[in-house]
Scaffold this motif. Sequence first.
Motif, PDB file in Angstrom:
ATOM      1  N   HIS A   1      -3.694   4.150   7.978  1.00 54.77           N
ATOM      2  CA  HIS A   1      -5.164   4.120   7.660  1.00 54.77           C
ATOM      3  C   HIS A   1      -5.531   2.541   7.553  1.00 54.77           C
ATOM      4  N   THR A   2      -6.254   2.143   8.615  1.00 58.39           N
ATOM      5  CA  THR A   2      -6.903   0.717   8.308  1.00 58.39           C
ATOM      6  C   THR A   2      -8.228   0.469   7.859  1.00 58.39           C
ATOM      7  N   GLY A   3      -8.515   1.391   6.823  1.00 59.06           N
ATOM      8  CA  GLY A   3      -9.483   1.129   6.063  1.00 59.06           C
ATOM      9  C   GLY A   3     -11.070   1.358   7.056  1.00 59.06           C
TER      10      GLY A   3
ATOM     11  N   ILE B   1     -13.762   2.128   5.937  1.00 55.65           N
ATOM     12  CA  ILE B   1     -14.518   3.218   5.548  1.00 55.65           C
ATOM     13  C   ILE B   1     -16.105   3.116   5.564  1.00 55.65           C
TER      14      ILE B   1
ATOM     15  N   SER C   1     -10.409  -4.282   2.990  1.00 49.92           N
ATOM     16  CA  SER C   1      -9.371  -3.353   3.061  1.00 49.92           C
ATOM     17  C   SER C   1      -8.532  -3.204   4.442  1.00 49.92           C
ATOM     18  N   GLY C   2      -7.430  -2.462   4.356  1.00 48.94           N
ATOM     19  CA  GLY C   2      -6.903  -2.174   5.581  1.00 48.94           C
ATOM     20  C   GLY C   2      -6.489  -3.309   6.333  1.00 48.94           C
TER      21      GLY C   2
ATOM     22  N   ASN D   1     -17.118  -4.173   9.814  1.00 48.99           N
ATOM     23  CA  ASN D   1     -16.192  -4.098   8.777  1.00 48.99           C
ATOM     24  C   ASN D   1     -15.647  -5.302   8.433  1.00 48.99           C
TER      25      ASN D   1
ATOM     26  N   SER E   1       0.937  -1.278  -0.190  1.00 46.56           N
ATOM     27  CA  SER E   1      -0.036  -0.269  -0.097  1.00 46.56           C
ATOM     28  C   SER E   1       0.764   1.357   0.142  1.00 46.56           C
TER      29      SER E   1
ATOM     30  N   ARG F   1      -1.654   3.911   3.220  1.00 50.43           N
ATOM     31  CA  ARG F   1      -2.927   3.678   2.741  1.00 50.43           C
ATOM     32  C   ARG F   1      -3.380   2.420   2.519  1.00 50.43           C
ATOM     33  N   ASP F   2      -3.330   1.713   3.658  1.00 47.41           N
ATOM     34  CA  ASP F   2      -3.957   0.440   3.734  1.00 47.41           C
ATOM     35  C   ASP F   2      -5.562   0.334   3.354  1.00 47.41           C
ATOM     36  N   ASP F   3      -5.985   1.464   3.362  1.00 51.31           N
ATOM     37  CA  ASP F   3      -7.371   1.513   2.762  1.00 51.31           C
ATOM     38  C   ASP F   3      -7.545   1.520   1.397  1.00 51.31           C
TER      39      ASP F   3
ATOM     40  N   THR G   1     -10.509   5.408  12.545  1.00 51.88           N
ATOM     41  CA  THR G   1      -9.446   6.167  11.969  1.00 51.88           C
ATOM     42  C   THR G   1      -9.424   7.498  12.365  1.00 51.88           C
TER      43      THR G   1
END
Length: 287
Positions: free
Chosen positions: A272-274, A276, A30-31, A61, A5, A21-23, A246
């Motif tokens: 950023h562990t995602g 979202i 993700s993440g 998530n 990432s 940006r692991d998201d 986050t």
Amino acid sequence: MLLPSPIHQVSFRGKSLFVKRDDLIDPFVSGNKWRKLKYILQDAAEKNKKHLITFGGAYSNHLLAIAAATAKNHLKATAFVRGEEVSNPMLTLCKLFGMQLRFIDRQSYQHKEALFEEHYANDSNVYFVNEGGASKEALIGCAEIIEELKEGFDHIFCAAGTGTTAAGLLKGINKLQLQTTLHVIPVLKGGEFISDEIAMYESDLNKLQLHTDYHFGGYAKTTPELINFIKDFTSSTGILLDPIYTSKMCYAIFDLIEKGIIKKDAKVLMLHTGGIFGILGKIDQFS
């Protein structure tokens, strides 16, 4: 899959911040969810298990990540969902990916291994995945984040619910003998227990700092101040934060800089562990 990432540098409130940006790894897995599931799926495949059983809340998530990952790998997935039966966009996505949902009362939910045994003891095809993916396999996957870093940082920040991601990061830092402090932001009240969870996987805690005052009322709780911070950060940087994990970590970074606990010229990396899609449970607060 976008791996490794990327790291993006952003400027916010007069401070330069690096964001891992692991998201961006995968839109649904993700993440840290992808990091955790990487070796869980590998272990399940080696044991010839075709049906993953897991646990989570109605806006988890983790459930969405399991649903998407199993669909991609032609596996079955079932989730015990905490609380009364509900319908929401997150669970609809899980079902679209083929996940079976079993709603369970909150008291029974506390005994996950017992639930697994009660319903699947005689099924040799199933594989137990703990809530949030907590496991030694997840730890290995999260430690690989540190191995991807091509430059040094004074401080690395991550949010924490169970402590598995943080334990993996700390293990990676210790393994490579980096002169880096890991700052962990528990997102729930009483987050002091996170250090004990980390210690179950990594004994050397010398480079760990826990900041327990940024939960904003508890897990999945928010305040107008936090919502406004998300709006400000996202519109200023183009990086969307979720209100559960986050955003609380990112708020902590700038608050600690403002208080002088982190030097303004320090080189800081935020993971950023995602997660979202967690914003869907709070979307009315952004209107």
